[in-house]
Design an enzyme around this catalytic site. Structure first.
Site: not given
Ligand code: XBP
Ligand code: MG
Length: 257
Positions: A10, A12
């Site tokens: 993953d 973020d």
């Molecule tokens: C985390 C998310 C993303 C980010 C915002 O993604 O839910 O939507 O919060 O990024 P993950 P965007 O944990 O799956 O990496 O605005 O580009 O969606």
């Molecule tokens: Mg995440």
């Protein structure tokens, strides 16, 4: 026993702590630039993280926290425009080096590469955010580290749906039992569980530390590095004070059929 072949990361909250001081700030810059009086403070953003995907999160905010706002006729275009502006601000922060990898991430990637573990990214954020984060932290050869970047709108349903993990494994011609997912959130764990990945490691952060991680094999505070130890929250870490590639192999062997 099926051997571990790939780590699916993953982004973020896992590779980097991007939400509070990254995405959230970028959203607020975009709202200000659009002349909107919306401001997502840390507490509100923590609630909005229940929904993955930036565009989906804006809609959720309007539906649940700002019902008085009169959505323009071309709602999709309006939301997409805000999200494009937000991504511009977020990638600028990345290029300025404001969002480094979390502790131990680079070490774990290097160990995994040395151990011939294949690697991919499986994330809800945009491909542009991923490539900019990876280049800022791994340099121009960032693409050499990950076989597949499964990101954002490449699939119809974002986490907690399994789509992004399933898509990544299809691209790599791998079965779930050959993979291990590394996540930070309940939505991410649900997605990996739904994709039938048997081994899931969670590295929590400020927003996700109290979430329900049912289905995870191991929950830690961070991957650990040098004198910054990984603290085990649930499960057992055979590899001392750090999450290591060998430790992930052993964890997978315990859980995989
Ligand atoms: C985390 C998310 C993303 C980010 C915002 O993604 O839910 O939507 O919060 O990024 P993950 P965007 O944990 O799956 O990496 O605005 O580009 O969606
Ligand atoms: Mg995440």
């Amino acid at each position: 026993m099926t051997e571990l072949k790939a780590l699916l990361f993953d982004v973020d909250g896992t590779l980097a702590d991007t939400e509070r001081d990254g995405h959230r700030v970028a959203f607020n810059h975009a709202f200000e630039e659009a002349g909107l009086d919306w401001r997502w403070d840390e507490a509100l953003y923590g609630k909005l993280l229940a929904v993955t995907g930036g565009k989906e999160r804006i809609r959720y905010y309007l539906a649940e926290f700002n019902r008085d706002f009169q959505m323009p006729e071309n709602a999709d275009e309006f939301v997409a425009g805000l999200h494009k502006s937000k991504t511009k601000h977020f990638t600028n922060m990345l290029r300025e080096g404001k969002i480094p990898f979390r502790t131990g991430v680079k070490r774990l990637l290097e160990e995994a590469k040395a151990a011939d573990l294949r690697m991919a990214v499986a994330t809800t954020t945009t491909p542009e955010n991923v490539s900019t984060l990876l280049e800022a932290n791994l340099g121009v050869d960032w693409a050499d580290w990950f076989e597949v970047i499964a990101a954002g709108d490449i699939v119809p349903n974002k986490k907690p749906a399994p789509d992004i993990y399933t898509w990544a494994m299809e691209q790599m011609n791998l079965r779930p039992v050959e993979c291990l997912a590394l996540e930070d959130s309940a939505n991410g764990v649900k997605s990996a569980v739904a994709a039938e990945i048997p081994s899931i490691v969670v590295t929590v952060n400020g927003y996700t530390k109290d979430e329900d991680f049912t289905g995870a094999s191991l929950i830690v505070s961070q991957f650990g590095d040098g004198d910054s130890a990984s603290e085990v929250i649930r499960g057992s870490l055979d590899s001392g004070t750090m999450v290591t590639a060998q430790g992930l192999r052993a964890l997978h062997a315990q859980g995989a059929a």
